[in-house]
Design an enzyme around this catalytic site. Structure first.
Site, PDB file in Angstrom:
ATOM      1  N   HIS A  20       0.790  -1.207  -0.109  1.00  0.00           N
ATOM      2  CA  HIS A  20      -0.116   0.064  -0.108  1.00  0.00           C
ATOM      3  C   HIS A  20       0.788   1.102  -0.032  1.00  0.00           C
ATOM      4  O   HIS A  20       0.422   2.286  -0.338  1.00  0.00           O
ATOM      5  CB  HIS A  20      -0.835   0.052   1.426  1.00  0.00           C
ATOM      6  N   ASN A  66      -6.629   6.860   3.953  1.00  0.00           N
ATOM      7  CA  ASN A  66      -7.980   7.005   3.868  1.00  0.00           C
ATOM      8  C   ASN A  66      -8.304   8.539   4.007  1.00  0.00           C
ATOM      9  O   ASN A  66      -9.542   8.723   3.798  1.00  0.00           O
ATOM     10  CB  ASN A  66      -8.967   6.244   4.841  1.00  0.00           C
ATOM     11  N   ASP A  91      -0.842   2.669  -5.064  1.00  0.00           N
ATOM     12  CA  ASP A  91      -0.791   1.246  -5.518  1.00  0.00           C
ATOM     13  C   ASP A  91      -2.120   0.807  -6.364  1.00  0.00           C
ATOM     14  O   ASP A  91      -2.814   1.644  -6.151  1.00  0.00           O
ATOM     15  CB  ASP A  91      -0.447   0.300  -4.238  1.00  0.00           C
ATOM     16  N   ASN A 112      -9.204   3.538  -1.432  1.00  0.00           N
ATOM     17  CA  ASN A 112      -9.689   4.502  -0.508  1.00  0.00           C
ATOM     18  C   ASN A 112      -8.792   5.987  -0.544  1.00  0.00           C
ATOM     19  O   ASN A 112      -9.465   6.958  -0.221  1.00  0.00           O
ATOM     20  CB  ASN A 112      -9.513   4.042   0.903  1.00  0.00           C
TER      21      ASN A 112
END
Length: 189
Positions: A20, A66, A91, A112
């Site tokens: 991530h 997020n 990513d 997100n």
């Protein structure tokens, strides 16, 4: 010309080498190659790089993935940049590991961080470069896969992936997103 290049990731040592954090890894590689360092600032860490008359402000948001939009909205405002001079690196588990995809706009694709940026900017019309992480996980294992550490083989490939991504960002600034897409989105051997 000035550009804001945002690398998405999560802060903290426990996330440093996770899939991530591809955006963070690309910006860290660029800063290291340019002998510059990130400094803590509002909503993230910032580094400045000049290349062929262009100034790049590299941003690694400290808001966690997020809530990345808060940092992006703040820094585009601070730098007084139109969204055409923004590029977000993230990513993407929908493309093979190491594959790059540059787009001038589009959906968040379930990411997100991109979803929050789109919400905070009020538009999906901003460039993004996705770094493929593949999708080698079993049903229900997406979160563990995305937040899992890269394998030793994947880590070995990261310098070359980061180098291609950095060249893609430079092409984005030098020739515009449409021409840069032709370079970045070609299949790698």
């Amino acid at each position: 010309m000035n550009y804001l290049i945002v690398g998405l990731g999560n802060i903290g040592a426990e996330y440093a080498n996770t899939r991530h954090n591809m955006g963070f890894m690309v910006l860290d590689a660029w800063a290291k190659a340019s002998n510059t360092v990130f400094e803590t600032s509002r909503y993230g860490s910032i580094a400045e790089i000049s290349f062929k008359g262009n100034r790049f402000t590299l941003l690694k948001p400290s808001t966690y993935m997020n809530l990345s939009g808060k940092a992006v909205r703040y820094w585009t405002g601070q730098l007084k940049l139109p969204l055409e001079q923004l590029l977000v690196i993230s990513d993407d588990l929908n493309i093979p590991f190491g594959t790059l995809r540059l787009r001038k706009s589009g959906s968040a694709g379930g990411h997100n961080g991109l979803t929050n940026i789109t919400e905070m900017l009020g538009t999906q019309d901003y460039a993004r470069m996705r770094v493929g992480i593949g999708n080698d996980f079993s049903r229900g294992g997406q979160i563990d896969f995305v937040l899992g550490e890269l394998s030793p083989e994947e880590m070995e490939m990261m310098p070359e992936i980061c180098s291609r991504a950095i060249e893609g960002v430079k092409a984005f600034a030098a020739m515009g997103v449409d021409k840069a897409m032709n370079i970045v989105n070609t299949k790698q051997k």
